[in-house]
Design an enzyme around this catalytic site. Structure first.
Site, PDB file in Angstrom:
ATOM      1  N   ALA A   1       0.856  -1.176   0.000  1.00  0.00           N
ATOM      2  CA  ALA A   1       0.000   0.000   0.000  1.00  0.00           C
ATOM      3  C   ALA A   1       0.897   1.231   0.000  1.00  0.00           C
ATOM      4  O   ALA A   1       2.081   1.136   0.264  1.00  0.00           O
ATOM      5  CB  ALA A   1      -0.892   0.019   1.235  1.00  0.00           C
ATOM      6  N   MET A   2       0.305   2.376  -0.326  1.00  0.00           N
ATOM      7  CA  MET A   2       1.086   3.610  -0.347  1.00  0.00           C
ATOM      8  C   MET A   2       0.267   4.752   0.222  1.00  0.00           C
ATOM      9  O   MET A   2      -0.867   4.995  -0.197  1.00  0.00           O
ATOM     10  CB  MET A   2       1.519   3.918  -1.797  1.00  0.00           C
ATOM     11  CG  MET A   2       2.291   5.207  -1.940  1.00  0.00           C
ATOM     12  SD  MET A   2       3.851   5.177  -1.006  1.00  0.00           S
ATOM     13  CE  MET A   2       3.964   6.893  -0.508  1.00  0.00           C
TER      14      MET A   2
ATOM     15  N   HIS B   1      -1.770   1.190   9.321  1.00  0.00           N
ATOM     16  CA  HIS B   1      -0.413   1.657   9.019  1.00  0.00           C
ATOM     17  C   HIS B   1      -0.448   2.889   8.116  1.00  0.00           C
ATOM     18  O   HIS B   1       0.166   3.916   8.412  1.00  0.00           O
ATOM     19  CB  HIS B   1       0.346   0.509   8.339  1.00  0.00           C
ATOM     20  CG  HIS B   1       1.745   0.829   7.936  1.00  0.00           C
ATOM     21  ND1 HIS B   1       2.840   0.371   8.628  1.00  0.00           N
ATOM     22  CD2 HIS B   1       2.234   1.572   6.915  1.00  0.00           C
ATOM     23  CE1 HIS B   1       3.941   0.816   8.049  1.00  0.00           C
ATOM     24  NE2 HIS B   1       3.605   1.548   6.996  1.00  0.00           N
ATOM     25  N   GLU B   2      -1.194   2.788   7.042  1.00  0.00           N
ATOM     26  CA  GLU B   2      -1.207   3.899   6.077  1.00  0.00           C
ATOM     27  C   GLU B   2      -1.817   5.152   6.685  1.00  0.00           C
ATOM     28  O   GLU B   2      -1.342   6.267   6.455  1.00  0.00           O
ATOM     29  CB  GLU B   2      -1.978   3.505   4.815  1.00  0.00           C
ATOM     30  CG  GLU B   2      -1.439   2.276   4.084  1.00  0.00           C
ATOM     31  CD  GLU B   2       0.051   2.313   3.844  1.00  0.00           C
ATOM     32  OE1 GLU B   2       0.598   3.401   3.581  1.00  0.00           O
ATOM     33  OE2 GLU B   2       0.692   1.241   3.938  1.00  0.00           O
TER      34      GLU B   2
HETATM   35 ZN   LIG Z   1       4.698   2.790   5.720  1.00  0.00          ZN
END
Ligand SMILES: [Zn+2]
Ligand SMILES: *[C@@H]1O[C@H](CO)[C@@H](O)[C@H](O)[C@H]1NC(C)=O
Ligand SMILES: *[C@@H]1O[C@H](CO)[C@@H](O)[C@H](O)[C@H]1NC(C)=O
Ligand SMILES: *[C@@H]1O[C@H](CO)[C@@H](O)[C@H](O)[C@H]1NC(C)=O
Ligand SMILES: *[C@@H]1O[C@H](CO)[C@@H](O)[C@H](O)[C@H]1NC(C)=O
Length: 966
Positions: free
Chosen positions: A351-352, A386-387
């Site tokens: 993911a970003m 997290h993102e």
């Molecule tokens: Zn990260």
């Protein structure tokens, strides 16, 4: 970037041995590490950590002292804002290419007098304006010097503009460019992703900028400290959706160059870094809810089918609570008006964290209750968590340069557990950081090839230097030491410092010591807290030197000592450390079950610690493994701990039960403890029902399977493990009412998989009957799979192992027809479990045919086959016979030779195998080993070490198993 980038969390866990989903992430890695020429340590453990341990910081080649030959931008210009228009074409052009066109105006201030503009530009075809590749005009009072020459500096990825005179300090200027780029399927910069829906091929234009590919979408000052405001406009086909970091502001239908188009413009962004930009054109749908009281619009985007099937619901349900949690944890409101998250069919990282428009792999955002396991669900939760943490830590406040990446990623990898815990409070998810990060990175950080968390700014220059930082040390060790810091400061002090840090540096950039300074201020304003040294002095020892200590406690005298823990007792540490590999260690402990005042070990040895015990008391140190170190005791204390485990294990906290198993096995591998002590810590497991200790044991026992499944130790070992697992298997049979219910607790759901896996593997009849029965039922009625998604990986594997060609062929059919990626992965993994050599050989051949096994899955499929004791030799012969063709076919692409070599040779432990490895090395000297060169060296080293260890321990292990199976 998402942690999925280098590790598939849930796969790393339950899937340590069953890790189907892991395959996906290996590919992600492979692509990035393809840029890396060698040095891929690949201590992969069945789909867990990618053990890339040693970034090789090669000196940056410098052609000259000209600033366009330096990889870092000069400090002469400061960007203010960009006006950017991009037009991706989702149909192939007549030349067979997909392209995008664009125009950009970058407005910047001159902060040091200069007659040169350097702006990043990569693989863009720039249009000539007034005879040059760019046009400069003045904004406001200044007058712009004339452009004398413009050219592209390929190596350093600059567009260079030489002016005839200097720009004045304080003056504002505007640089216009027009350009065209390829919308390739290379997963970098502005790229395209394709998928088929209802028989129609569809194309998505999307982006992945981090770390250095914004420059591939438009000319920009592409460094994290070059923050600016972005005014974005996207031109796209009517009927498609355009998304970017800001909210859509205006949508106009018009005609450009004879084509009907929609022009969508977006609200200007906040001041932000280029690497978190995102531009997407697609025809996706979304789920959203009415805005809450906080007015944040939350949307989850995906393929229309996926949204129709409700696969975005879970992500949507947890996003709001997680954002709320972070707002209160950081004490900073969410800085944007909307939060978009989108699942892409082709995506490199897990993911970003693009600010306001987070991008994901489908498996990291979409959840389908019918096909997804609880592990898949946990992965969705933790990746989102997290993102979203990055929206503050990373996006609002950004580290000045990539050398501090560990702080950005380590931080998100730590607090993701807190955010996830808030959304799913019954899952006990915070504890699992010990298995997922601490234990996992211990394995890598205990090698002499490890490296410190922190790098010097001047060591990291080229894009490949930056890519190498995305490893398990940055993510998992970073998370582990930050958790330790938060624990010894206490959470209120930690978040107080964090909050003032975020407030002070909002919309700007920092170095890691800025965070230490703010934490120190929080400490100084908390009279009840006293630390033996400053935050800076304590933490430097953990981040500036590699590795971690083992603390040895002699409870008869209270003597404590610390040593750099090395898994291979014969390895030599060549890198010197200014701290001599000594740490300031916070020691939390209990005596006879009662918590004690924490103690700091500040020297190599402390002869006067309070950690003493008398005859019947045990001492237990590093409670809940909040400290980043291992613990060893005098043998009397070990015996007392073992007695406690065997009489009433509940008196030892559950995380520490996992620790005792993991520490003893690793201390035994390092020849610090006798292996029989480690084996004895597993005896009590016949009474253990909790996930953490079992998971830790299975982790370590899996090494035993690899070491012994071809030797005379195997029989007695199987008998012992079967005896150990039977009560757990019966327990789950009971609580699931003969396997008809799903255990209600999340951790029980995982542990049920452990129970079935180990029981079937050790040949428990009732287990094998169960899995065979389910599989047969499915074969009779393929449209109705009776196997619960949580259990599929292990049930498929066990049934295919017990079956023949009929089961295999059915599995293959189901694999080919699977419409959900995670389901296909489970089957692809299970097909490697067959015990029939001819089926495995045929499967190996299938990997050469991309219509059967996709290229991205080739390595992991071969490695799965090698994991199987029957497939081991077949896979090794297959690989060495075709080495040259593998290299020529895949060299330089996304193929991970490191993972292939380390995976296929993971079981090697005999002299004969060592000779084969050496022969392989000699035979292919001339053609080389691609990105697998370092892995081959590591494999030789580890085979040698295992050979020695076996010589000293095999008899002991054999007689211990025999004694237990009586
Ligand atoms: Zn990260
Ligand atoms: C690691 O130790 C081995 C000896 O076992 C030595 O040959 C090697 O050079 C060491 N590597 C580093 C990076 O210190
Ligand atoms: C250890 O972890 C458990 C479970 O998460 C928790 O209940 C307990 O308070 C923790 N103990 C300490 C000393 O941190
Ligand atoms: C470990 O202990 C066993 C007896 O418990 C002994 O036979 C063996 O030699 C010991 N191994 C080592 C490497 O010291
Ligand atoms: C489970 O199956 C066993 C034997 O097949 C039977 O004796 C037992 O009553 C069953 N238990 C439940 C809860 O259905």
């Amino acid at each position: 970037m998402g942690k999925g980038f280098y590790i598939s969390r849930s796969a790393g866990r339950v899937g340590l041995l069953l890790g189907a989903a892991a395959a996906v992430t290996i590919v992600a890695l492979a692509i990035v590490y393809a840029q890396e020429k060698s040095r891929n340590a690949a201590a992969d453990d069945g789909g867990g950590v990618n053990g890339t341990t040693a970034p090789a910081f090669t000196p940056t080649p410098m052609a000259s002292n000209d600033s366009w030959d330096q990889y870092r931008l000069p400090d002469t210009l400061r960007p203010e804002y960009y006006n950017l228009t991009l037009w991706p074409r989702l149909h192939m052009g007549q030349d067979g290419m997909y392209i995008f066109t664009g125009s950009s105006s970058a407005v910047f201030t001159c902060v040091k007098e200069t007659d040169l503009i350097l702006i990043h530009s990569k693989m863009l075809n720039l249009t000539t304006i007034d005879g040059h590749l760019a046009r400069l005009t003045a904004v406001g009072l200044a007058t712009a010097p004339a452009v004398e020459a413009t050219w592209l500096q390929m190596e350093t990825q600059y567009l260079v503009i030489q002016l005839s005179g200097v720009m004045t300090v304080g003056g504002s200027y505007q640089l216009d460019t027009e350009f065209q780029g390829e919308l390739a399927d290379d997963l970098e910069g502005f790229y395209r992703s394709e998928y088929v829906e209802d028989g129609v091929k569809r194309v998505v234009a999307t982006t992945q900028m981090q770390p250095t590919d914004a420059r591939k979408a438009f000319p920009c000052f592409d460094e994290p400290a070059m923050k600016a405001v972005f005014h974005v406009t996207l031109i796209h086909e009517p009927g498609t959706v355009a998304l970017s970091n800001g909210m859509e502001k205006d949508t106009v239908n018009t005609t450009i160059e004879g084509t009907d188009v929609t022009v969508t413009s977006f609200e200007p962004t906040k001041r932000m870094s280029t690497y978190v930009l995102a531009f997407i054109v697609c025809d996706f749908a979304y789920v959203s809810a009415p805005k809450g009281s906080d007015n944040i619009l939350i949307r989850i985007w995906a393929r229309r089918k996926a949204i129709e099937q409700g696969q975005g619901e879970y992500a949507h349900n947890v996003t709001g609570p997680i954002l709320k949690f972070y707002e209160s944890y950081f004490n900073v409101t969410y800085p944007l008006s909307k939060s978009d998250q989108i699942a892409l069919p082709d995506f490199n990282a897990g993911a970003m964290e693009n600010w306001g428009l987070v991008t994901y792999r489908e498996t990291a955002l979409l959840y389908d209750p019918q096909f997804s396991s609880n592990g898949n669900k946990e992965r969705v939760l933790t990746v989102i968590s997290h993102e979203l943490a990055h929206m503050w830590f990373g996006n609002l406040v950004t580290l000045r340069w990539w050398n501090d990446l560990w702080l950005n990623e380590g931080f998100a990898s730590y607090v993701e557990y807190l955010g996830a815990n808030h959304a799913e409070p019954t899952w006990n998810i915070k504890d699992t950081i010990v298995l997922n990060d601490v234990h996992r990175v211990f394995a890598v950080d205990a090698l002499n090839s490890s490296h410190p968390l922190s790098s010097r700014e001047d060591e990291i220059n080229m894009p490949t230097d930056i890519s190498q930082l995305f490893d398990s040390i940055s993510y998992s060790k970073g998370a582990s030491v930050l958790r330790m810091l938060s624990e010894f400061l206490s959470e209120p002090v930690f978040v107080k410092g964090l909050s003032t840090y975020l407030n002070q540096f909002a919309y700007s950039n920092t170095v890691y010591t800025d965070l230490w300074d703010h934490l120190q201020q929080a400490v100084d304003s908390t009279p009840s807290l006293s630390l033996p040294h400053s935050v800076n002095d304590i933490m430097n020892r953990w981040i500036l030197q590699m590795g971690f200590p083992v603390v040895t406690i002699d409870t008869s005298t209270g003597e404590l000592s610390q040593n750099h823990f090395l898994l291979d007792s014969e390895s030599v540490v060549e890198k010197a450390s200014e701290f001599n590999y000594e740490w300031y260690i916070p020691i939390t402990w209990k005596k006879a079950g009662v918590g004690q005042e924490p103690f700091w070990l500040l020297q190599k040895t402390d002869t006067h610690s309070p950690l003493t015990a008398t005859r019947n008391e045990w001492v237990l140190a590093n409670l809940n493994i909040t400290g980043y170190y291992r613990v060893n005791y005098d043998s009397d204390n070990w015996e007392r701990l073992l007695n406690q485990l065997n009489s009433d294990h509940q008196l030892i906290p559950v995380i520490n039960r996992a620790q005792i198993v993991d520490d003893t096995f690793n201390l035994a591998r390092a020849k610090i403890l006798n292996i029989t002590l480690a084996l004895r810590t597993t005896v009590y497991l016949s009474h253990e029902r909790e996930l953490m200790p079992w998971e830790s044991a299975i982790d370590n026992l899996s090494h035993f399977f690899l070491l012994f499944d071809r030797s005379e130790v195997y029989g007695p070992m199987q008998t012992y493990f079967k005896k150990l697992i039977t009560p757990l298997f019966s327990y789950f049979q009971r609580i699931t009412l003969n396997w008809t219910r799903v255990p209600s607790s999340h951790t029980d759901q995982y542990n049920q998989v452990n129970a079935i896996w180990l029981a079937c593997k050790t040949g428990l009849d009732s287990c094998q009957d169960l899995t065979k029965g389910w599989f047969k039922q499915w074969m009779q009625d393929p449209a109705n799979n009776p196997i619960h998604p949580n259990l599929r990986t292990t049930v498929y594997c066990s049934a295919i192992a017990a079956g023949g060609a009929e089961e295999w062929d059915f599995g293959w059919e189901m694999f080919k027809n699977a419409s959900i990626a995670s389901e296909a992965d489970k089957l692809r993994y299970a097909l490697a479990c067959s015990k029939q050599p001819w089926l495995l050989n045929r499967y190996l051949k299938y990997t050469l045919d991309p219509t059967k096994i996709r290229k991205q899955d080739v390595t992991s499929t071969i490695v799965h086959i090698a994991r199987n004791v029957v497939g081991q030799t077949l896979a090794w012969d297959f690989v060495r016979a075709r080495w040259e063709s593998f290299l020529t076919q895949y060299g330089g692409s996304s193929f991970s030779f490191a993972h292939l070599i380390s995976g296929v040779t993971k079981r090697f432990s005999s002299r004969f195998e060592l000779q084969q490895l050496q022969q392989f090395m000699k035979d292919n000297e001339n053609i080389g080993f691609g990105s697998g060169a370092f892995a081959l060296e590591q494999s030789i080293a580890s085979t040698t070490a295992k050979l020695k260890w076996l010589a000293e321990n095999k008899e002991t292990v054999l007689s211990w198993f025999i004694s237990q199976s009586k």
